[in-house]
Each structure stands twice: as structure tokens, then as C-alpha cells.
Scaffold this motif. Structure first.
Motif, short mmCIF file in Angstrom:
data_model
loop_
_atom_site.label_atom_id
_atom_site.label_comp_id
_atom_site.label_asym_id
_atom_site.label_seq_id
_atom_site.Cartn_x
_atom_site.Cartn_y
_atom_site.Cartn_z
N UNK A 65 0.83 -1.23 -0.05
CA UNK A 65 -0.13 -0.02 -0.06
C UNK A 65 1.01 1.18 -0.07
N UNK A 66 1.80 1.12 0.75
CA UNK A 66 2.86 2.44 0.64
C UNK A 66 3.59 2.66 -0.56
N UNK A 67 3.72 1.43 -1.25
CA UNK A 67 4.38 1.63 -2.70
C UNK A 67 3.43 2.50 -3.40
N UNK A 68 2.25 2.14 -3.45
CA UNK A 68 1.27 2.95 -4.41
C UNK A 68 1.47 4.26 -4.05
N UNK A 69 1.43 4.70 -2.87
CA UNK A 69 1.53 6.32 -2.32
C UNK A 69 2.54 6.61 -2.98
N UNK A 70 3.87 5.84 -2.82
CA UNK A 70 5.19 6.47 -3.13
C UNK A 70 5.16 6.70 -4.71
N UNK A 234 3.26 -5.37 -8.58
CA UNK A 234 2.83 -4.14 -7.86
C UNK A 234 3.96 -2.96 -7.89
N UNK A 235 5.09 -3.49 -7.79
CA UNK A 235 6.28 -2.58 -7.83
C UNK A 235 6.54 -2.06 -9.09
N UNK A 236 6.13 -2.61 -10.12
CA UNK A 236 6.46 -2.51 -11.68
C UNK A 236 5.37 -1.34 -12.09
N UNK A 237 4.32 -0.90 -11.20
CA UNK A 237 3.16 -0.13 -11.80
C UNK A 237 3.59 1.23 -12.55
N UNK A 238 4.65 1.92 -12.05
CA UNK A 238 5.13 3.00 -12.81
C UNK A 238 5.73 2.55 -14.05
N UNK A 239 6.42 1.52 -14.33
CA UNK A 239 7.06 0.95 -15.53
C UNK A 239 5.81 0.67 -16.50
N UNK A 240 4.72 -0.02 -16.01
CA UNK A 240 3.69 -0.34 -16.69
C UNK A 240 2.93 1.09 -17.29
N UNK A 241 2.88 1.93 -16.25
CA UNK A 241 1.97 3.27 -16.80
C UNK A 241 2.93 3.79 -17.81
N UNK A 242 4.11 3.75 -17.55
CA UNK A 242 5.22 4.42 -18.79
C UNK A 242 4.78 3.69 -20.04
N UNK A 301 0.44 -12.31 -16.21
CA UNK A 301 -0.89 -12.17 -16.32
C UNK A 301 -1.33 -11.07 -15.46
N UNK A 302 -0.86 -11.06 -14.14
CA UNK A 302 -1.05 -9.72 -13.76
C UNK A 302 -0.50 -8.26 -14.20
N UNK A 303 0.52 -8.46 -14.87
CA UNK A 303 1.04 -7.15 -15.30
C UNK A 303 0.52 -6.92 -16.62
N UNK A 304 -0.31 -8.09 -17.34
CA UNK A 304 -1.19 -7.61 -18.57
C UNK A 304 -2.65 -6.99 -18.05
N UNK A 305 -3.11 -7.53 -16.96
CA UNK A 305 -4.20 -6.99 -16.40
C UNK A 305 -3.89 -5.49 -16.11
N UNK A 306 -2.94 -5.10 -15.30
CA UNK A 306 -2.52 -3.79 -14.88
C UNK A 306 -2.52 -2.99 -16.08
N UNK A 323 -7.17 1.66 -8.52
CA UNK A 323 -7.81 0.27 -9.04
C UNK A 323 -6.54 -0.89 -8.95
N UNK A 324 -5.29 -0.32 -8.79
CA UNK A 324 -4.20 -1.34 -8.30
C UNK A 324 -4.36 -1.71 -6.91
N UNK A 325 -4.57 -0.59 -6.14
CA UNK A 325 -4.68 -1.09 -4.57
C UNK A 325 -5.90 -2.15 -4.47
N UNK A 326 -6.89 -1.92 -5.05
CA UNK A 326 -8.34 -2.54 -4.89
C UNK A 326 -7.87 -4.09 -5.40
N UNK A 327 -7.13 -4.08 -6.82
CA UNK A 327 -7.08 -5.41 -7.45
C UNK A 327 -6.10 -6.15 -6.48
N UNK A 328 -5.05 -5.61 -5.88
CA UNK A 328 -3.91 -6.05 -5.20
C UNK A 328 -4.73 -6.88 -3.92
#
Length: 370
Positions: A65-70, A234-242, A301-306, A323-328
Motif C-alpha cells: 500500500x505504501x508503494x502505491x502512495x510512493x 505491483x512494484x512495476x506499476x510505474x513502468x507499466x504506466x510509462x 498475467x497480472x502485469x497484462x491485467x494492470x 484500481x491497483x490497490x483494490x486489485x492487489x
């Protein structure tokens, strides 16, 4: 005594972050405080802090959860740095030494993370009072590494301006190589997003090492490995967004190519396979073949979902992180019920449906909030 640069950065970025996210922060504060009866407030949070410092599983959930805030703080600061009214920082702050810049960014990131740091220090105090030492040390190490990495990321942006006509060494070396479509974002990462990539891999290493050190007695449990993979993705969400931003801003021509959506979907799977190569080496070196393959497919599969979620509501980081927080949380409990094997086809089907139904509908407009 604070340096002038520190005062400026605190006012612009820390103050601005709290102004923009005041509503979300107030909602979280209300959930943490307002929903608990007054006579139980202290005992409730003491129990929560004790759980954080005594249960590795609880701490892993809190750190995610903290990682999402960060990640949101990184995104906000990096976007604001390139706002027209912030351009003066590129000329004024870089006149200072790297040591002075680094100190100012330490203070700024610490101020942005103040709610987390305050709560974490209180949790550390509770843990030490009950003679728990390992998990409080993990919390301190985690926050220290995050603040250091954040300062390194911001300084890389501030001091990384180069001649736009000068290609990186990687691009010069690979200028005559054939580059499949899926490899373009991989080249982009190692050409322009190296800091973000290595910070993400550092977080992956911390997650893997920390969880398996704390769960050494059940390290072969599929649930533990599945939760590690979930936290790593989840730690890769920034790279996925980019990746989605890169696709939309640099590769939008792909919609006009005679390429099927299924083939494009496979290309995105190839992108994340290459991004997860370090984690794949670890998986196949630690677990037997079938378990490693299951965990790798679960991660993909999780990365493709995100990734596919961003075709639905666009490049809106605030909504994305919610959404990432809820899915996590949902995926966490599915894994806890020994259903990791079911996540693979479920995630892939949902991700493909999001992608298939929204790929040509997406208007290509980058949200102002992103």
C-alpha cells in the motif's frame, strides 16, 4: 537551518502534493480515525502497529500500500518538474553541488512521505517495546532506501538534460539491429528510463529477499511465492504506466497497421517477459520447473491485467493507483486460498477483453492529472 533550495522544493512539491491530494488524504485519515470509536482508537492502532511489526504477511501488505502512495509521489514530482512554471529549477538548482541538491531532495521526499514516516516510526516504537526487532528494522530500511532512491530519481531528471540530437550509446550500438515491435519500449527503458528501471528492480530485490528471509520455514509454500510475485508486479506499476504512455505518445501509428489485436496483445506479453527477466532467472533457479513456470505466468498475467486497465479509463494515474490497490487486495486473498493456478487464465481473459474492447475506442488523450 534549511538551505534556500530546500525551502523552495518543500513549498513547490511537498506543499503542492498535499494541496492536490488533500481530498484523498482526508478520506484515508477518516477511514483510519473517523471510523473507529473514540474509546477504541488507541488500542486499535496499537494492535495494527503490533501486527505490522510481528507479522511478515501484514507488513508485506502494508508495504505494498505504501508503494502505491510512493509511486504517486514520484509521478507527481516528475510531472511537475516539466511544468512551464517550474523550468527555472533546471537553471538555479543545478548550480549547487550534487551533495546540496541531494540533501534538499531528501528533505522534500521525506516531507511528502510524512504521513507514512510518522505512522511507521510509531509502529517501530510499538514493535521495539514488545521486543520485535527484525520487522521494525525492515521498515526503517525500506523507508531509507525509498527516500534515497527518490532523491536519485529526481536528481537524474534535474541533471539529465543533454543535447536532444545526441543519441545514447545503446542506440548508437543498436542502430543497425532489427528491432521487433515489442522491443521498442525495452530500448526506450534502457535509453531514457534507466533510473526508474533500476529503482524498480531494487524494490523487487528487497521484496524477494525480505519476504523469503522472514518466511524461511515455509519458503516452498506456493502462497508465499505467489504473494511475492504479486508484490513484485505491483512494484512495476510505474513502468507499466510509462509503457502505456510510450505506446500512446510514440507508437500511436500502430492502430493503422494491419496487425491483429491478438498479435498486439502477445507483443505486450513479450514486453513484460523481457522486463521480468531478472525475476524469471530467480524463479527458475529457486523452484522446480512447473512451479517456476506457474509463478512466471501468474506474474505476466497480472502485469497484462494492470496494463489493459489503462485502455479503459486512459492515462489517469490517480484512478489507476486506486484500481491497483483494490486489485492487489482481491488478488492477495485469491492467492491465500490456494487459487494461484486459477488466476492465470482469469487474469488473461479479463486483460484481453479490456484490451480487445477498448484498443480502438481509446481517444489518445493523455489525462491532465497524469
Amino acid at each position: 537551518m534549511q538551505q534556500p533550495l530546500t525551502k523552495v522544493l518543500l513549498k513547490i512539491f511537498a506543499g503542492g502534493f498535499y494541496q492536490v491530494h488533500a481530498g484523498i488524504l482526508f478520506f484515508v485519515f477518516f477511514i483510519m480515525v473517523g471510523t473507529v470509536p473514540g474509546n477504541m482508537l488507541i488500542s486499535y492502532h496499537k494492535s495494527l502497529m503490533l501486527a505490522m511489526t510481528s507479522s511478515p504477511m501484514m507488513l508485506a501488505l502494508v508495504l505494498a500500500v505504501w508503494l502505491i502512495y510512493i509511486a504517486k509521489s514520484w509521478h507527481y514530482v516528475s510531472i511537475q518538474l516539466f511544468a512551464p512554471d517550474k523550468q527555472f529549477l533546471f537553471y538555479s538548482s543545478t548550480a549547487l553541488s550534487l551533495v546540496e541538491q541531494r540533501k534538499s531532495w531528501y528533505y522534500t521526499q521525506a516531507a511528502i512521505l510524512a504521513p507514512i514516516i510518522i505512522y511507521a516510526l510509531m509502529a517501530v516504537g510499538v514493535g521495539l517495546a514488545h521486543r520485535f526487532y527484525i520487522l521494525p528494522a525492515v521498515i526503517i530500511l525500506f523507508l531509507s532506501v525509498i527516500i534515497w532512491c527518490s532523491a536519485a530519481l529526481y536528481m537524474r531528471v534535474m541533471n539529465g538534460l543533454i543535447d536532444s540530437n545526441k543519441q545514447s550509446l545503446l542506440l548508437r550500438w543498436s542502430s543497425k539491429w532489427r528491432k521487433p515491435y515489442f522491443s521498442l519500449y525495452v530500448y526506450h527503458i534502457f535509453d531514457d528510463k534507466k533510473v526508474s528501471y533500476f529503482i524498480t528492480k531494487g524494490l523487487s530485490w528487497l521484496i524477494i529477499s525480505g519476504v523469503f528471509y522472514l518466511f524461511a520455514d515455509v519458503s516452498t509454500d506456493t502462497r508465499v511465492a505467489g504473494i511475492v510475485i504479486l508484490a513484485v508486479i505491483t512494484a512495476h506499476v510505474v513502468l507499466i504506466f510509462e509503457e502505456r504512455r510510450f505506446e500512446e505518445t510514440k507508437l500511436s501509428f500502430a492502430r493503422n497497421l494491419p496487425v491483429s489485436r491478438f498479435r498486439l496483445f502477445l507483443n505486450f506479453a513479450s514486453v513484460y517477459f523481457f522486463l521480468l527477466l531478472p525475476e524469471s532467472v530467480w524463479l527458475f533457479s529457486r523452484f522446480h520447473l512447473l512451479m517456476a513456470l506457474e509463478l512466471l505466468l501468474a506474474g505476466l498475467s497480472i502485469a497484462l491485467l494492470f496494463h489493459s486497465l489503462l485502455y479503459w479509463f486512459g492515462l489517469n494515474m490517480d484512478k489507476y493507483l486506486q484500481w491497483i490497490l483494490g486489485l492487489f487486495i482481491v488478488l492477495f486473498w485469491i492467492i491465500m486460498f490456494h487459487l494461484l493456478w486459477a488466476l492465470i487464465p482469469l487474469n488473461l481473459v479479463i486483460a484481453y477483453l479490456f484490451f480487445y474492447n477498448n484498443y480502438y475506442r481509446y481517444e489518445g488523450v493523455v489525462s491532465r492529472e497524469s
